[in-house]
Write an enzyme that holds these catalytic residues in place. Structure first.
Site, PDB file in Angstrom:
ATOM      1  N   GLY A 606      16.013  15.661 -12.970  1.00 43.71           N
ATOM      2  CA  GLY A 606      15.014  15.107 -12.568  1.00 43.71           C
ATOM      3  C   GLY A 606      13.654  15.920 -12.102  1.00 43.71           C
ATOM      4  O   GLY A 606      13.762  16.430 -11.912  1.00 43.71           O
ATOM      5  N   SER A 607      12.637  16.087 -13.235  1.00 45.46           N
ATOM      6  CA  SER A 607      11.307  16.810 -12.517  1.00 45.46           C
ATOM      7  C   SER A 607      10.132  16.243 -12.891  1.00 45.46           C
ATOM      8  O   SER A 607       9.525  15.510 -13.515  1.00 45.46           O
ATOM      9  CB  SER A 607      11.329  18.272 -13.775  1.00 45.46           C
ATOM     10  N   ALA A 609       5.746  16.844 -10.814  1.00 47.69           N
ATOM     11  CA  ALA A 609       4.792  17.901 -11.134  1.00 47.69           C
ATOM     12  C   ALA A 609       4.327  19.168  -9.885  1.00 47.69           C
ATOM     13  O   ALA A 609       3.801  20.071  -9.787  1.00 47.69           O
ATOM     14  CB  ALA A 609       3.297  16.962 -10.606  1.00 47.69           C
ATOM     15  N   GLN A 612      11.763  19.640  -8.089  1.00 46.15           N
ATOM     16  CA  GLN A 612      12.439  18.795  -9.207  1.00 46.15           C
ATOM     17  C   GLN A 612      13.775  18.628  -8.363  1.00 46.15           C
ATOM     18  O   GLN A 612      14.193  19.074  -7.304  1.00 46.15           O
ATOM     19  CB  GLN A 612      12.897  19.918 -10.086  1.00 46.15           C
ATOM     20  N   VAL A 613      15.181  17.649  -8.616  1.00 49.39           N
ATOM     21  CA  VAL A 613      16.375  17.280  -8.255  1.00 49.39           C
ATOM     22  C   VAL A 613      17.048  17.586  -9.235  1.00 49.39           C
ATOM     23  O   VAL A 613      17.281  17.139 -10.537  1.00 49.39           O
ATOM     24  CB  VAL A 613      16.224  15.644  -7.846  1.00 49.39           C
ATOM     25  N   LYS A 633      17.009  18.546  -4.016  1.00 53.05           N
ATOM     26  CA  LYS A 633      15.239  18.549  -4.227  1.00 53.05           C
ATOM     27  C   LYS A 633      15.211  20.311  -3.817  1.00 53.05           C
ATOM     28  O   LYS A 633      15.598  20.781  -2.456  1.00 53.05           O
ATOM     29  CB  LYS A 633      15.469  17.495  -2.938  1.00 53.05           C
ATOM     30  N   ASP A 825       5.982   3.147  -0.251  1.00 49.01           N
ATOM     31  CA  ASP A 825       6.606   3.788  -1.771  1.00 49.01           C
ATOM     32  C   ASP A 825       7.262   2.390  -2.481  1.00 49.01           C
ATOM     33  O   ASP A 825       8.264   2.742  -3.308  1.00 49.01           O
ATOM     34  CB  ASP A 825       6.255   5.306  -2.570  1.00 49.01           C
TER      35      ASP A 825
END
Length: 1097
Positions: A606-607, A609, A612-613, A633, A825
């Site tokens: 996942g990326s 702003a 990324q992971v 991470k 969150d």
């Protein structure tokens, strides 16, 4: 021969009286004589008595304002007498007798003499009274008389209140009665005749408020036409009993009008008399007088009013206007005409023969008001006068009998304005200046020149220009009146024949409204264009500076990365002040370090702003496995120092948190010799939202039968108990599977770690795809070596799975709340799915492009998940573990809508905020039972103090699960705590008593109370020595063991505490693990947030 003149009877009577007085004047002065003399007489009953009254003028006897039978005669000596004979007298003859002059002689002779006669009558104790004499009216506080008179003066009389038998001590006169001051009561007189008691009639005393007479007279109309009615009112205020007497013109001709009395009760009371003449005549013109007197005394007043009766109506102007009226442009102007008219006239206004009316925009207002009975004022108001409103106006007032009109011209004065000042250069070398302007009245033009017009007024006046005898300048002016615009236009042309140096020339226009001017610089033809070049260069420099400023502002407004989770250290006693753990000052335990050469990076999971992971393979993390698939991470190469510090703060917090089955746990980190890497558990099935979307069809197929509701399904494990899965519950196995439904950044270039330190390895890790069905997963050979109990390995999504997901999330949140950790969150996108349908709570904001994610709304330098936030968080920036409870209710709604988006019917604008303020809540999902929806509603309580804590939510959800599911979950949790999982091993190295920390089903140790700041609270952060960082990241690793917490300012709280793993408690001696179990863990703080980000509303 003329007829003799007939004189009126009243005149003859007056002359006769004058003649008698002249003849008998000396004798009249002797007065009246009564025979026999005496003030009073007592007569026997049935006797006869003779009274004689004599005088020099005719006389007569009166008794009680009546004239009894008597015999009048004129004696021989010239005197007059009157004989009154009383025969067979009775008690009724008792009373006063008066000898008076005959009334026919006029009021001049008003003398009279009195005598009183008693006739004792045993049958008549008191003289009979007329009924009106029984009511006695008293004004003010004065003496009055109760006239209970007796026939016998020898009788003793007493006065009593009628209701009281006690005699009153009041003076008594046998001829008049009781005389004194009496209250408003009922009285009775008593006497005794022989042995018999006699009572008089009952007397009633009333007090009347008689104020000064104040008379007002008004008429409906004081001017009427003949044939109309005349109505005049005469009103008296504050008096109860008055008499009205009218005098009016008709009385002279003997035509009387009967007034009507009108009583208006109130405070004060009003009595009015109305004189009404239905048909007025010209002779009814004159004065109408109303005379008012009080009935009980002699007070009085009168008022008069004049009434005019006209033959026909009229309209007359009282004031005139000048023929030309002036109005100033854009200023309001009111034009007023005063006239007199009867009856009420109609009024019209005209402009240029067109009828005017009120403007809907309020720019023109017409009004006519009646200032007196026949006086009128008509006004024309022009609001912010425009040039187009100039013209000829007429006011016309009229009715059926008469009319009048008034006309005038409205001139709108317009301030002068210079419209144009231009110059031209003919071929002959002249300079021609043309100045054009307008104004009303006609403006005057003045030309002047100076080397510098701005400095000229200080030193010397500008030089006027005009026609020059030396032919140096020539001036020509033309004036035109524009009828449409109602103003003058002036065009003035100035010719300058020789200009050898720069000159500033001014054209000024002036009239009574003001002045206006413009300047122009006249230069010779040979002047270079240096000024133009310099101006262009300056303009480019200014544009460049402005562009740089804009770019800097846009860069500064770019949102910054921050961790969402916070750990509360202490709460004030009133619950309104919070102190948070400052992650910047926490030490970092170097035992979490993993050499970079033991980490092989793979594809991007996942990326976002900010970072990324990445999927990676780690070597040497577990004793039982040589390799382990992990998630890493990291920040992007463009990250700022504040974002690096935020990631380092997240690592420091995670290194001090303990492991939990339902939290994504920290496995290690790389902080030396390159970018910061945080190594966490890898969850192969991605986030919960995407998992629900992929498996929705299996749920719907399973529950398509409406007669089999989801809440009634029985849970069963598809695999036998003995079936095993890899060590650490297969969370780190080399298996296929997806990660999270995030935007793939395929263009990410990895900087080889060998270029930095020469120790990192890269390899092509087997690609994983979470799109593969759940049941297609086949464990690899190493995975089949170690098997443990699975919670559920069925590929079908069931209702029990949904409840189980909710239960597991509640367990994870209960663990975080026990560490005073606020997630901020909590949503399905931050819950990951692992093998065996095990869920883990995380915060992957780093790998999510929140700037493009519609679930996050921009506010300043951050993005907020508004749809998941509690009202106190949205409107007051208040974050507590109980605000996480609200978010948990939203997560439940997501689960039981199979991945739906919250509030689908509300747009993210003011309508959303107003709905939350009004208490709007989402409806029950189609797949949620009543028990589940009841839990949602409890989570959505308006007051956060009334929401259930996570410990209670765990119990509520636990009741909805079968015993089989709870046993499997407990068994999985125990195996996790006993395994050689890296998070367990590293935590055991720091906290030896970890296995006894918590039972998965024991929730009694979590108490939601405020954490009081004391030394014990501060001691749980262990100031361990930091590893020596490289120079590049030295600033990020600095952390002094000063105060373990501080009140966070805006800078410190920009990165919230990541709860990928909860905060670990302070180490305690190995011999006391049970004491740690019994100590309740505070759950956060329900009070308002004293800091944190500002509310975006």
């Amino acid at each position: 021969m003329g007829l003799p003149e007939v004189m009126p009877a009243s005149v003859l009577r007056g002359q006769l009286l004058l003649f008698v007085l002249l003849l008998l004047g000396p004798q009249i002065s002797q007065g009246l004589v009564i025979t026999p003399p005496g003030p009073e007489f007592v007569l026997n009953i049935s006797s006869t008595f003779v009274l004689t009254c004599s005088s020099s003028a005719p006389v007569m006897w009166e008794q009680m304002s009546q004239v009894p039978w008597q015999e009048a005669a004129m004696n021989q000596d010239g005197t007059f007498s009157s004989v009154l004979t009383l025969t067979n007298v009775t008690g009724g003859d008792t009373g006063e007798y008066f000898c008076v002059y005959n009334n026919s002689l006029g009021p001049e002779l008003s003398e009279r003499k009195r005598i009183y006669i008693f006739v004792p009558d045993p049958t008549m104790g008191f003289l009979p009274m007329d009924s009106e004499d029984l009511f006695i009216f008293v004004t003010d506080v004065t003496e009055t008389t109760i006239p209970c008179r007796v026939t016998d003066p020898q009788l003793e009389v007493t006065l009593h209140e009628k209701k009281v038998d006690i005699p009153l001590h009041v003076p008594y006169d046998h001829q008049r009665g009781f005389i004194g001051t009496f209250e408003d009561k009922t009285y009775i007189c008593k006497t005794t005749i022989g042995d018999r008691e006699v009572d008089s009639d009952t007397y009633y005393v009333y007090s009347l408020q008689v104020s000064s007479i104040n008379v007002s007279v008004n008429a409906v109309q004081t001017v009427v036409r003949q044939g109309e009615s005349i109505t005049i009112r005469c009103i008296v205020m504050g008096n109860d009993v008055v008499n009205f007497q009218w005098t009016y013109p008709r009385m002279k001709s003997g035509r009387l009008v009967e007034p009507v009395t009108d009583y208006l009760f109130g405070v004060p009371s009003r009595i009015g008399s109305i004189l009404h003449i239905p048909t007025a005549e010209l002779s009814d013109s004159g004065t109408y007088t109303c005379n008012v007197s009080v009935s009980v005394n002699d007070h009085g007043d009168e008022k008069a009013i004049n009434v005019t009766v006209i033959e026909n109506g009229y309209v007359r102007l009282l004031e005139t206007l000048e023929d030309v009226q002036i109005a100033e442009l854009h200023r309001s102007r009111t034009l007023q005409v005063v006239f007199e008219a009867y009856p009420t006239p109609s009024v019209l206004w005209f402009k240029d023969n067109r009828t005017l009316g009120d403007s809907s925009a309020g720019e023109l207002v017409l009004s006519t008001r009646n200032v007196s009975e026949t006086r009128y004022v008509s006004e024309l108001t022009l609001v912010r006068v425009k040039v187009s409103e100039a013209g000829y106006y007429t006011m016309r007032a009229f009715h059926a009998d008469d009319q009048v009109q008034l006309s005038f011209k409205l001139q709108v004065n317009v301030p002068v304005r210079v419209l144009e000042l231009s110059e031209s250069h003919p071929a002959n070398g002249e300079q021609i200046l043309r100045c054009r302007g307008r104004g009303m009245p006609q403006p005057n033009v003045t030309w002047s020149t100076c080397r510098d017009l701005k400095r000229c007024p200080r030193k010397l006046s500008p030089t006027p220009l005009g026609n020059s005898s030396k032919e140096e300048s020539q001036l020509e002016t033309n004036v035109t009146f524009w009828e449409e615009d109602q103003e003058y236009e002036v065009v003035s042309t100035l010719r300058l024949r020789h200009v050898d140096q720069p000159l500033s020339v001014r054209c000024m226009l002036q009239n009574s409204m003001g002045r206006d001017s413009q300047e122009v610089t006249v230069v010779p033809h040979s002047l270079p264009f240096k000024v133009v070049v310099i101006s262009a260069i300056l303009a480019l420099v200014v544009l460049t500076v402005i562009s740089l400023i804009i770019l800097i502002m846009l860069w500064q407004r770019k949102p910054r990365y921050e961790i969402r989770w916070k750990v509360i250290e202490s709460v004030s006693s009133d619950g309104h002040e919070y102190i948070y753990v400052d992650p910047v000052q926490l030490p970092y335990d170097s035992t979490w370090e993993l050499p970079r050469d033991q980490l092989v990076l793979g594809r991007t999971l996942g990326s976002g702003a900010f970072g990324q992971v990445v999927e990676a393979t780690a070597h040497g993390l577990s004793h039982s496995q040589a390799t382990m698939k992990v998630a890493v991470k990291m920040l992007k190469s463009t990250a700022r120092s504040s974002e690096k510090q935020a990631l380092m703060s997240e690592l420091k917090i995670m290194s001090h948190l303990g492991p939990h089955l339902n939290v994504v746990n920290l496995l290690g980190a790389c902080t030396k010799g390159g970018p910061i890497y945080i190594i966490t558990e890898y969850c192969r099935y991605g986030d919960l939202v995407d998992y629900l979307h992929r498996n929705k069809h299996t749920f719907l197929q399973r529950h398509s039968n409406k007669h089999c509701p989801p809440s009634t399904e029985l849970y069963s494990n598809a695999l036998p108990v003995g079936l095993s899965l890899p060590s650490h519950l297969n969370l780190t196995g080399e298996s296929d599977g997806g990660y999270m439904d995030m935007s793939k950044d395929e263009s990410v270039d990895y900087v080889p770690m060998l270029d930095m330190k020469g120790h990192i390895k890269y390899a092509d890790i087997e690609s994983s795809s979470y799109m593969a069905p759940y049941d297609n997963y086949v464990p690899s050979a190493p995975e089949r070596t170690y098997r443990a109990t699975l919670i559920n390995d069925s590929p079908v999504l069931s209702y029990t799975d949904l409840v189980g997901f909710s239960y597991q999330v509640a367990n994870g949140m209960e663990f975080l709340a026990s560490k005073n950790c606020v997630h901020r969150d909590l949503a399905a996108r931050n819950v990951l799915i692992c093998e065996g349908k095990l869920v883990k709570i995380c915060d992957f904001g780093l790998a999510r492009d929140i700037m493009r994610d519609s679930n996050y709304i921009s506010k300043g330098s951050t993005f907020l998940p508004l749809k998941w936030m509690a009202p106190e968080s949205i409107f007051n920036s208040l974050y507590t573990t109980l605000s996480d409870v609200w978010s948990f209710g939203i997560l439940l709604w997501e689960i039981f809508t199979l991945g739906g988006t919250p509030y689908p019917e509300l747009p993210m604008n003011d309508q959303f905020y107003n709905a939350i303020k009004r208490g709007y809540r989402m409806a029950q999902p189609a797949h949620a039972s009543d028990e589940i929806y009841e839990i949602m509603q409890k989570c959505w309580e308006e007051k956060f103090e009334t929401r259930p804590p996570f410990s209670q939510l765990v119990l509520l959800l636990e009741r909805l699960l079968g015993e089989g599911y709870k046993k499997k979950y407990q068994q999985v949790d125990e195996e996790f705590l006993r395994s050689d999982h890296p998070a367990i091993l590293r935590s055991q190295a720091r906290l030896p008593g970890l296995h006894s920390l918590r039972s998965p089903l024991d929730t009694s140790s979590v108490l939601y109370t405020a954490v009081q700041p004391n030394e014990t609270d501060n001691d749980y952060i262990i100031p361990l020595p930091d590893p020596k960082p490289d120079a590049a990241d030295e600033g990020l690793l600095e952390g002094s063991p000063s105060l373990a917490s501080s009140t966070l300012n805006e800078v410190n709280t920009s990165s919230t505490i990541s709860c990928d793993s909860p905060l670990e408690l302070q180490e305690e001696p190995q011999a006391e693990p049970e004491a740690q179990l019994e100590q309740p863990q505070d759950s956060g703080c329900p009070g308002p947030l004293a800091e944190a980000e500002d509310s975006f509303l």
